[in-house]
Design a protein around this motif. Structure first.
Motif, PDB file in Angstrom:
ATOM      1  N   ALA A   1     -14.640   5.104   6.972  1.00 22.59           N
ATOM      2  CA  ALA A   1     -15.528   4.162   5.997  1.00 22.59           C
ATOM      3  C   ALA A   1     -16.402   2.367   6.341  1.00 22.59           C
ATOM      4  CB  ALA A   1     -13.951   3.154   5.813  1.00 22.59           C
ATOM      5  N   GLY A   2     -16.718   3.144   7.355  1.00 20.36           N
ATOM      6  CA  GLY A   2     -17.892   2.206   8.200  1.00 20.36           C
ATOM      7  C   GLY A   2     -19.275   2.681   7.836  1.00 20.36           C
ATOM      8  N   MET A   3     -18.851   4.498   8.345  1.00 20.61           N
ATOM      9  CA  MET A   3     -20.352   4.971   7.219  1.00 20.61           C
ATOM     10  C   MET A   3     -20.476   5.365   5.696  1.00 20.61           C
ATOM     11  SD  MET A   3     -21.285   5.237  10.248  1.00 20.61           S
ATOM     12  CE  MET A   3     -23.374   5.859   9.985  1.00 20.61           C
ATOM     13  N   LEU A   4     -19.313   5.021   5.263  1.00 19.84           N
ATOM     14  CA  LEU A   4     -19.385   5.053   3.539  1.00 19.84           C
ATOM     15  C   LEU A   4     -19.951   3.366   3.321  1.00 19.84           C
ATOM     16  CD1 LEU A   4     -18.779   6.442   0.580  1.00 19.84           C
ATOM     17  CD2 LEU A   4     -16.666   4.791   0.617  1.00 19.84           C
ATOM     18  N   GLY A   5     -19.907   2.502   4.077  1.00 21.96           N
ATOM     19  CA  GLY A   5     -20.622   0.977   3.653  1.00 21.96           C
ATOM     20  C   GLY A   5     -21.475   0.810   4.012  1.00 21.96           C
ATOM     21  N   LYS A   6     -22.074   2.016   5.118  1.00 22.75           N
ATOM     22  CA  LYS A   6     -23.974   2.057   4.789  1.00 22.75           C
ATOM     23  C   LYS A   6     -23.970   3.056   4.125  1.00 22.75           C
ATOM     24  CE  LYS A   6     -27.279   2.921   9.333  1.00 22.75           C
ATOM     25  NZ  LYS A   6     -27.719   1.613   9.203  1.00 22.75           N
ATOM     26  N   VAL A   7     -23.343   4.109   4.023  1.00 28.88           N
ATOM     27  CA  VAL A   7     -24.386   5.095   2.923  1.00 28.88           C
ATOM     28  C   VAL A   7     -24.754   4.181   2.115  1.00 28.88           C
ATOM     29  CG1 VAL A   7     -24.345   6.992   1.770  1.00 28.88           C
ATOM     30  CG2 VAL A   7     -23.987   7.207   4.144  1.00 28.88           C
ATOM     31  N   LEU A   8     -23.909   3.696   1.204  1.00 27.58           N
ATOM     32  CA  LEU A   8     -23.604   2.875  -0.475  1.00 27.58           C
ATOM     33  C   LEU A   8     -24.823   1.684  -0.184  1.00 27.58           C
ATOM     34  CD1 LEU A   8     -20.004   3.733  -2.083  1.00 27.58           C
ATOM     35  CD2 LEU A   8     -22.380   4.963  -2.383  1.00 27.58           C
ATOM     36  N   GLY A   9     -24.314   1.004   0.526  1.00 26.92           N
ATOM     37  CA  GLY A   9     -25.360  -0.595   0.637  1.00 26.92           C
ATOM     38  C   GLY A   9     -26.794  -0.023   0.442  1.00 26.92           C
ATOM     39  N   ASN A  10     -27.630   1.175   1.295  1.00 22.95           N
ATOM     40  CA  ASN A  10     -28.190   1.608   1.418  1.00 22.95           C
ATOM     41  C   ASN A  10     -28.829   2.062  -0.113  1.00 22.95           C
ATOM     42  OD1 ASN A  10     -28.979   0.943   3.920  1.00 22.95           O
ATOM     43  ND2 ASN A  10     -28.661   3.118   4.417  1.00 22.95           N
ATOM     44  N   ALA A  11     -28.217   2.958  -0.243  1.00 19.12           N
ATOM     45  CA  ALA A  11     -28.005   3.715  -1.909  1.00 19.12           C
ATOM     46  C   ALA A  11     -28.118   2.517  -2.866  1.00 19.12           C
ATOM     47  CB  ALA A  11     -26.747   4.387  -1.930  1.00 19.12           C
ATOM     48  N   PHE A  12     -26.990   1.483  -3.333  1.00 14.40           N
ATOM     49  CA  PHE A  12     -27.084   0.417  -4.393  1.00 14.40           C
ATOM     50  C   PHE A  12     -28.392  -0.774  -3.383  1.00 14.40           C
ATOM     51  CE2 PHE A  12     -23.620   2.745  -5.230  1.00 14.40           C
ATOM     52  CZ  PHE A  12     -23.144   2.642  -6.083  1.00 14.40           C
ATOM     53  N   LYS A  13     -28.886  -0.577  -2.048  1.00 19.20           N
ATOM     54  CA  LYS A  13     -30.457  -1.416  -2.393  1.00 19.20           C
ATOM     55  C   LYS A  13     -29.320  -2.948  -2.158  1.00 19.20           C
ATOM     56  CE  LYS A  13     -34.092   1.400  -4.312  1.00 19.20           C
ATOM     57  NZ  LYS A  13     -35.191   1.256  -4.797  1.00 19.20           N
TER      58      LYS A  13
END
Length: 319
Positions: free
Chosen positions: A241-253
């Motif tokens: 969940a932590g890594m997913l938050g980082k990945v999607l946070g970056n992907a959606f800027k």
């Protein structure tokens, strides 16, 4: 007072669970009638919790489109897909598997806000997201369970007990909370009363887990080896969940505060809202109740780590 209870809720629940297990093990005759108290407590708990969700502001919550899309993609596409892949390597009994699915498939709509606030997230976004998360999960959960557990669960969902629990302990408190919020817009005194209801969820949930621990002590002892397995599943989920938050946070800027809110949504699950569903299952499936309570405890201690990890290391403020 509310802030202090929410800050120390992990230890409060642990204390009440320990007390329940002790009482259930050494004085089972005292716990025989506890089940009668459980359902009324759950009803009041869910009503008090739902009144803290801004149910009248679903449309307002959709203003940050990028955040809401990332929130829905993560909670209702990426996480179910991750769980489905995990199932390939999970040799768990069906009842335990049902508990894992019930608790991990649905995002939290209550203490998620508190942890997002404490973890330097965007509290306004968290508040705006909760009614949307609640609405979508009510629709999506039966579909996920049918796809992941098969036709047996599909037939089980139409049992009288399960439908009654869903209507009486989720839909009815939700409807009453919505009516309360509508009335509070017209009567300021009712709005103050609604705010005071925010003091109830932590002590009520403490009583609920105490009763469950006292009445399910035999199941806990019988499942100790299985719980040793699922604890790694729940810890692994928190890391994902932590890594997913980082990945999607970056992907959606998304800005760091919004990305942190996203991460806390992915990591926190709607454990006690699922309790009425698990408690209404046939006796052969009652291990699901123990798994759900156990997950909530793992999650709460995981949040203690998250409060340092997410804002300081995973998603720090940009220079």
């Amino acid at each position: 007072m509310r802030d202090q209870m929410e800050k120390h809720q992990s230890w409060i629940y642990l204390g009440f669970i320990s007390a329940g297990l002790t009482l259930g093990a050494y004085a089972p005759e005292l716990t025989a009638s506890f089940d009668r108290l459980l359902w009324p407590l759950l009803g009041v708990l869910l009503y008090a919790t739902f009144t803290q969700i801004p149910l009248l502001r679903i449309a307002q919550g959709a203003t940050d489109t990028r955040f809401m899309i990332a929130l829905l993609v993560g909670n209702f596409v990426a996480i179910p897909a991750f769980i489905a892949i995990m199932l390939l390597w999970l040799p768990l009994p069906p009842a335990v598997l049902a508990g894992v699915l019930l608790v991990l498939l649905v995002p939290c709509t209550d203490w998620f806000i508190s942890f997002a606030h404490l973890g330097k997230g965007d509290t306004a976004l968290a508040i705006a997201a909760t009614p949307l998360l609640l609405l979508v999960q009510i629709i999506a959960l039966p579909v996920y369970l049918w796809l992941l557990l098969g036709n047996e669960w599909f037939l089980l969902t139409f049992s009288t007990a399960l439908l009654g629990a869903f209507a009486g302990f989720i839909l009815l408190p939700l409807a009453l909370a919505w009516l309360t919020e509508c009335a509070a817009q017209r009567y300021p005194s009712l709005e103050r009363t609604t705010h005071r209801l925010g003091l109830l969820p932590v002590p009520l949930l403490a009583l609920v887990v105490f009763i469950i621990a006292a009445s399910q002590v035999g199941s806990v002892l019988g499942l100790h080896q299985v719980l040793a397995q699922v604890v790694f599943i729940f810890i692994g989920f928190l890391l994902f969940a932590g890594m997913l938050g980082k990945v999607l946070g970056n992907a959606f800027k998304l800005p760091p505060a919004s990305a942190r809110t996203l991460t806390f949504s992915f990591a926190t699950r709607n454990s006690f809202v699922m309790l009425p569903i698990a408690l209404a299952l046939p006796e052969a499936w009652q291990a699901a109740v123990v798994v759900i309570v156990f997950q909530s405890l793992v999650e709460l201690f995981g949040m203690i780590v998250y409060l340092r990890w997410v804002p300081n290391t995973l998603l720090p403020d940009r220079a």
